[in-house]
Scaffold this motif. Structure first.
Motif, mmCIF file in Angstrom:
data_model
loop_
_atom_site.group_PDB
_atom_site.id
_atom_site.type_symbol
_atom_site.label_atom_id
_atom_site.label_comp_id
_atom_site.label_asym_id
_atom_site.label_seq_id
_atom_site.Cartn_x
_atom_site.Cartn_y
_atom_site.Cartn_z
ATOM 1 N N GLY A 65 -96.348 -44.991 -56.013
ATOM 2 C CA GLY A 65 -95.603 -46.257 -55.933
ATOM 3 C C GLY A 65 -96.441 -47.283 -55.189
ATOM 4 O O GLY A 65 -97.667 -47.117 -55.022
ATOM 5 N N ALA A 66 -95.786 -48.319 -54.694
ATOM 6 C CA ALA A 66 -96.499 -49.405 -54.020
ATOM 7 C C ALA A 66 -97.312 -48.884 -52.826
ATOM 8 O O ALA A 66 -98.504 -49.163 -52.700
ATOM 9 N N PHE A 67 -96.663 -48.093 -51.971
ATOM 10 C CA PHE A 67 -97.330 -47.707 -50.729
ATOM 11 C C PHE A 67 -98.405 -46.642 -50.958
ATOM 12 O O PHE A 67 -99.494 -46.718 -50.392
ATOM 13 N N ARG A 72 -96.012 -38.323 -60.491
ATOM 14 C CA ARG A 72 -95.211 -37.284 -61.164
ATOM 15 C C ARG A 72 -95.168 -37.521 -62.680
ATOM 16 O O ARG A 72 -94.755 -36.657 -63.439
ATOM 17 N N SER A 125 -93.228 -42.113 -45.272
ATOM 18 C CA SER A 125 -91.895 -42.626 -45.614
ATOM 19 C C SER A 125 -91.167 -43.104 -44.367
ATOM 20 O O SER A 125 -91.445 -42.643 -43.259
ATOM 21 N N LYS A 126 -90.201 -44.007 -44.596
ATOM 22 C CA LYS A 126 -89.409 -44.526 -43.475
ATOM 23 C C LYS A 126 -87.935 -44.330 -43.787
ATOM 24 O O LYS A 126 -87.384 -45.014 -44.651
ATOM 25 N N SER A 164 -96.617 -52.811 -42.002
ATOM 26 C CA SER A 164 -97.615 -52.881 -43.071
ATOM 27 C C SER A 164 -96.933 -53.009 -44.415
ATOM 28 O O SER A 164 -96.240 -52.082 -44.845
ATOM 29 N N ALA A 181 -97.328 -52.921 -48.408
ATOM 30 C CA ALA A 181 -98.289 -52.298 -49.320
ATOM 31 C C ALA A 181 -99.308 -53.323 -49.813
ATOM 32 O O ALA A 181 -100.513 -53.050 -49.832
ATOM 33 N N ARG A 217 -88.334 -55.489 -48.704
ATOM 34 C CA ARG A 217 -87.239 -55.207 -49.649
ATOM 35 C C ARG A 217 -85.929 -55.027 -48.899
ATOM 36 O O ARG A 217 -84.869 -55.384 -49.395
ATOM 37 N N THR A 239 -86.648 -49.844 -54.218
ATOM 38 C CA THR A 239 -86.531 -48.873 -53.118
ATOM 39 C C THR A 239 -86.130 -49.613 -51.842
ATOM 40 O O THR A 239 -86.910 -50.386 -51.294
ATOM 41 N N GLU A 256 -84.859 -48.393 -48.381
ATOM 42 C CA GLU A 256 -84.603 -47.197 -47.580
ATOM 43 C C GLU A 256 -83.478 -47.372 -46.556
ATOM 44 O O GLU A 256 -82.823 -46.417 -46.170
HETATM 45 N N1 LIG Z 1 -94.010 -50.637 -49.991
HETATM 46 C C1 LIG Z 1 -94.303 -50.845 -48.708
HETATM 47 O O1 LIG Z 1 -94.727 -51.952 -48.333
HETATM 48 C C2 LIG Z 1 -94.149 -49.757 -47.711
HETATM 49 C C3 LIG Z 1 -93.455 -48.590 -47.989
HETATM 50 N N2 LIG Z 1 -93.299 -47.617 -47.046
HETATM 51 C C4 LIG Z 1 -92.515 -46.434 -47.302
HETATM 52 O O2 LIG Z 1 -93.121 -45.669 -48.336
HETATM 53 C C5 LIG Z 1 -92.114 -44.913 -49.030
HETATM 54 C C6 LIG Z 1 -92.331 -45.118 -50.520
HETATM 55 O O3 LIG Z 1 -92.121 -46.505 -50.777
HETATM 56 P P1 LIG Z 1 -92.827 -47.310 -51.939
HETATM 57 O O4 LIG Z 1 -94.100 -46.685 -52.365
HETATM 58 O O5 LIG Z 1 -92.854 -48.714 -51.541
HETATM 59 O O6 LIG Z 1 -91.734 -47.111 -53.079
HETATM 60 P P2 LIG Z 1 -91.895 -47.328 -54.640
HETATM 61 O O7 LIG Z 1 -90.512 -47.478 -55.165
HETATM 62 O O8 LIG Z 1 -92.883 -48.404 -54.930
HETATM 63 O O9 LIG Z 1 -92.544 -45.951 -55.164
HETATM 64 C C7 LIG Z 1 -91.963 -44.716 -54.990
HETATM 65 C C8 LIG Z 1 -92.763 -43.722 -55.827
HETATM 66 O O10 LIG Z 1 -92.243 -42.425 -55.625
HETATM 67 C C9 LIG Z 1 -92.131 -41.782 -56.872
HETATM 68 N N3 LIG Z 1 -91.070 -40.791 -56.804
HETATM 69 C C10 LIG Z 1 -89.746 -41.009 -56.644
HETATM 70 N N4 LIG Z 1 -89.095 -39.845 -56.610
HETATM 71 C C11 LIG Z 1 -90.029 -38.877 -56.753
HETATM 72 C C12 LIG Z 1 -89.957 -37.464 -56.813
HETATM 73 N N5 LIG Z 1 -88.812 -36.803 -56.716
HETATM 74 N N6 LIG Z 1 -91.111 -36.773 -56.990
HETATM 75 C C13 LIG Z 1 -92.277 -37.415 -57.086
HETATM 76 N N7 LIG Z 1 -92.414 -38.762 -57.048
HETATM 77 C C14 LIG Z 1 -91.287 -39.464 -56.890
HETATM 78 C C15 LIG Z 1 -91.819 -42.888 -57.869
HETATM 79 O O11 LIG Z 1 -92.162 -42.509 -59.188
HETATM 80 C C16 LIG Z 1 -92.693 -44.019 -57.326
HETATM 81 O O12 LIG Z 1 -93.989 -43.936 -57.883
HETATM 82 C C17 LIG Z 1 -90.758 -45.442 -48.510
HETATM 83 O O13 LIG Z 1 -90.215 -44.542 -47.617
HETATM 84 C C18 LIG Z 1 -91.112 -46.743 -47.805
HETATM 85 O O14 LIG Z 1 -90.252 -47.044 -46.732
HETATM 86 C C19 LIG Z 1 -93.848 -47.753 -45.805
HETATM 87 C C20 LIG Z 1 -94.559 -48.871 -45.471
HETATM 88 C C21 LIG Z 1 -94.777 -49.946 -46.401
#
Ligand SMILES: NC(=O)C1=CN([C@@H]2O[C@H](COP(=O)(O)OP(=O)(O)OC[C@H]3O[C@@H](n4cnc5c(N)ncnc54)[C@H](O)[C@@H]3O)[C@@H](O)[C@H]2O)C=CC1
Ligand SMILES: O=C(CO)COP(=O)(O)O
Length: 317
Positions: free
Chosen positions: A8-10, A29, A100-101, A131, A133, A246, A265, A267
């Motif tokens: 995903g993004a992060f 996945r 994750s958060k 931070s 992404a 978000r 997403t 959280e």
């Molecule tokens: N986007 C951001 O700026 C930041 C995100 N985070 C944290 O990172 C974590 C992920 O967020 P993002 O990447 O932004 O979300 P996102 O929605 O962009 O991506 C999530 C990814 O996880 C995958 N996914 C979902 N369920 C799954 C499963 N059961 N098995 C395998 N893959 C699966 C999805 O296909 C997607 O590629 C969150 O907890 C968020 O709080 C932390 C700091 C910054």
């Protein structure tokens, strides 16, 4: 060798940053998505406009990704428990760094506690702090907390990049609760701004929200200083003041009465419910978090929540 699970993004942004140090495997996945990322060198769905450097290999083969000793988990919090349980055999013996958060709603555990309970033979760490992404992916200077109970010096060295400066900590509870709880308060900050209440109200909510974050974290064994650092105060300041967040945007839509996109997403929603439960069970005063949980599932209006918070008995700061 490092792998990032979750494209995903992060996950994509971290892979880009880490590829400054050497080869990185990014696991998706979805085989079709993995192939698309590998060939187009862009994650156009989640991180548009950034090129994946050659040092990144994208794969949907988990066995290949799990060949690395250090594995970053960049999945949404509520999906992490099932993922870890399903792949526990493959993940044992690894250093698992959660990115994750949140708090897992079904167990009430944060990311490192969830890793320890599901894959006890793994080493659990958390990477958290202010931070976005897009900022990490663009290589903007960023500082984060890396927490690991047994000390994280070698890991800190491995995961710091020329643009990503990591501070180490052994307080995994404080680090993971800081990241989880700031999302709840960021929803509240969004509500405040969406409802037109303004900057002074937001500052009040952030400050009293921070007091709640620290109270809960300390009750659970965290050090207050961790909450004052990047993982707590730093990330709270970022997320409550930026429409890149978000969680902030979700709250803004709630406050403004706009429609909410269910595919994003956010959280803080599940975490607000987990926190409300903890507060009730443990007799911990968390009035803001409890109101945000109620707002998120329309059990209360913004006007009712505001009135309820303002009419609480007056107290010492
Ligand atoms: N986007 C951001 O700026 C930041 C995100 N985070 C944290 O990172 C974590 C992920 O967020 P993002 O990447 O932004 O979300 P996102 O929605 O962009 O991506 C999530 C990814 O996880 C995958 N996914 C979902 N369920 C799954 C499963 N059961 N098995 C395998 N893959 C699966 C999805 O296909 C997607 O590629 C969150 O907890 C968020 O709080 C932390 C700091 C910054
Ligand atoms: O955690 C983040 C910034 O540190 C990202 O915030 P959002 O999940 O609200 O977009």
């Amino acid at each position: 060798m490092i792998s990032v699970l979750g494209s995903g993004a992060f996950g994509t942004a971290l892979a880009i940053s880490l590829s400054q140090n050497g080869p990185v495997t990014l696991w998706s996945r979805d085989a079709e998505q993995a192939q698309l990322l590998q060939t187009t060198r862009e994650n156009s769905k989640r991180l548009k406009g950034l090129t994946l450097p050659e040092a990144i290999t994208v794969t949907a083969d988990l066995e290949t990704a799990c060949a690395a000793q250090t594995i970053l988990l960049a999945l949404p919090m509520q999906q992490t428990g099932a993922f870890l349980a399903l792949h526990a055999q493959r993940l044992k013996g690894k250093t698992l760094v959660s990115c994750s958060k949140g708090i897992d709603l079904s167990t009430g555990l944060g990311p490192t506690a969830l890793i320890r309970s599901t894959v006890p033979e793994a080493r659990a760490a958390i990477l958290t702090g202010p931070s976005f992404a897009a900022d990490i992916g663009r290589g903007l200077p960023t500082a984060l907390t890396l927490a690991c109970e047994d000390g994280a010096e070698a890991l800190q060295e491995q995961l710091s990049t020329p643009t990503l400066r990591l501070y180490r900590s052994s307080d995994t509870t404080g680090a993971e609760l800081g990241g989880a709880l700031k999302n709840v308060i960021a929803i509240g900050a969004g509500v405040v701004m969406g409802a037109g209440m303004g900057d002074s109200t937001r500052a009040a909510l952030m400050t009293r929200g921070f007091a709640e974050m620290t109270r809960l974290a300390v009750t659970r064994g965290a050090r207050a200083e961790t909450l004052s650092g990047l993982a707590g105060f730093g990330d709270l300041a970022l997320t409550c003041t930026s429409s890149q967040s978000r969680n902030f945007r979700h709250g803004f839509a709630l406050g403004a009465g706009e429609t909410i996109d269910p595919n994003v997403t956010v959280e803080g929603v599940a975490t607000a419910h987990a926190v409300a439960r903890m507060a009730e069970k443990g007799g911990i005063e968390m009035p803001i978090a409890v109101m945000i949980a109620a707002l998120c599932d329309n059990r209360m209006t913004v006007a009712q929540a505001t009135l309820a918070l303002l009419s609480r008995p007056l107290k010492e700061e």
